[in-house]
Design a protein around this motif. Structure first.
Motif, PDB file in Angstrom:
ATOM      1  N   THR A   1      49.619 132.956   4.234  1.00 23.62           N
ATOM      2  CA  THR A   1      50.181 131.914   3.373  1.00 23.62           C
ATOM      3  C   THR A   1      49.526 130.567   3.638  1.00 23.62           C
ATOM      4  O   THR A   1      49.588 129.673   2.796  1.00 23.62           O
TER       5      THR A   1
ATOM      6  N   ARG B   1      52.178 141.357   8.721  1.00 27.52           N
ATOM      7  CA  ARG B   1      52.925 141.236   7.465  1.00 27.52           C
ATOM      8  C   ARG B   1      51.939 141.149   6.311  1.00 27.52           C
ATOM      9  O   ARG B   1      51.048 140.313   6.325  1.00 27.52           O
TER      10      ARG B   1
ATOM     11  N   TYR C   1      50.381 140.122   2.996  1.00 28.38           N
ATOM     12  CA  TYR C   1      50.459 139.027   2.026  1.00 28.38           C
ATOM     13  C   TYR C   1      49.116 138.927   1.320  1.00 28.38           C
ATOM     14  O   TYR C   1      48.079 138.779   1.975  1.00 28.38           O
TER      15      TYR C   1
ATOM     16  N   ASP D   1      47.973 137.433  -2.664  1.00 26.75           N
ATOM     17  CA  ASP D   1      48.295 137.123  -4.051  1.00 26.75           C
ATOM     18  C   ASP D   1      47.027 137.080  -4.909  1.00 26.75           C
ATOM     19  O   ASP D   1      45.921 137.299  -4.421  1.00 26.75           O
TER      20      ASP D   1
END
Length: 280
Positions: A36, A70, A72, A74
């Motif tokens: 992120t 994790r 992630y 996009d």
């Protein structure tokens, strides 16, 4: 204004061919795609606004460490990968030098994929004839070399600091205040951090000197820098988490650091007036 002062919450701007800034070579590293903290939208704008004969990806392009913890990923991260592949297809010489966060790619050293060459390290010769060692730099990091578990702990702490930065800087933006980086502050102010950075830079310069080269180009520590170390030119291209910086070579062989802000200021200064930060 410092690099990273504005992270725009808006659609990406399409750069026309006449707006593109051309360099002989570009070095980017520490993108940390898959986290992120990666400023993928800004990176995409930079890639669309620049062209070069050679594009070096100097490690930690995809953050395998974080993806294992994790997942992630996009669409903007996909777009970055697709843009790099498109550049390679259209004739840009793209060279990928893996780092510690994407160390799994090291099993493919000396192979080519989709027009992208995977290399452990190499020597780049500038238009001025300077011979520069190009590598990520993690092997010259004492923490990585001697206590990898401690590096994982440090990486987790860094992730926490970045999350704090996101919340804190959203508040600062609403208050009309500029971006402020806690991790960059710690790097510059904490004695042990300053000592660690200095040791890393000197170790890389020593390696170039041993090989009778003019300098070294690396990433890894997220601190953009160009400086002379006892006759050896040390260049660190920074990162795309906070610094949003790249090292570029002009047509005449001059090496200099540029930021996303620098490039966008030349092409699209109106975009820099938006006050909102991206919510990561």
């Amino acid at each position: 204004m410092k690099p990273g002062d504005h992270f725009l919450n808006q659609k990406l701007f399409k750069t026309s061919k006449k707006d593109v800034i051309r360099f002989r070579s570009i070095w980017i590293s520490d993108l940390h795609l898959g986290t992120t903290g990666c400023q993928a939208a800004r990176l995409l704008e930079f890639l669309q606004a620049t062209e070069s004969e050679t594009l070096y990806l100097v490690g930690d392009i995809i953050d395998g460490w974080q993806l294992k913890r994790r997942w992630y990923w996009d669409q903007t991260h996909n777009n970055v990968v697709q843009t790099v592949l498109k550049k390679a297809k259209k004739g840009t010489n793209v060279i990928f030098v893996p780092g510690n966060h994407d160390e799994s790619i090291r099993q493919f050293i000396d192979l080519d994929f989709g027009g992208i060459k995977v290399r452990d390290e190499l020597v780049h010769v500038t238009a001025q004839g300077k011979r520069m060692l190009v590598l990520h730099g993690d092997r010259f990091d004492g923490v990585i070399a001697c206590a990898k578990w401690l590096a994982y702990v440090g990486d987790s702490l860094y992730t926490v600091i970045l999350k704090f930065n996101q919340v804190f800087n959203n508040w600062r933006a609403r208050a009309g205040l500029p971006y402020w980086s806690l991790s960059q502050y710690l790097k510059l102010k904490v004695k042990n951090a300053v000592s660690y950075i200095s040791s890393f830079e000197n170790a890389l310069a020593d390696e170039a000197r041993k090989r009778d080269l003019d300098g070294v180009i690396c990433g890894h520590i997220h601190k953009p820098e160009i400086r002379d170390i006892d006759g050896v030119l040390y260049c660190n291209d920074g990162d795309w988490v906070e610094s949003l910086s790249a090292l570029v070579e002009e047509a005449n062989g001059e090496l200099r650091l540029v930021s996303w802000h620098d490039i966008m200021q030349v092409n699209h200064p109106a975009l820099l007036t938006e006050p909102e930060l991206v919510n990561a």
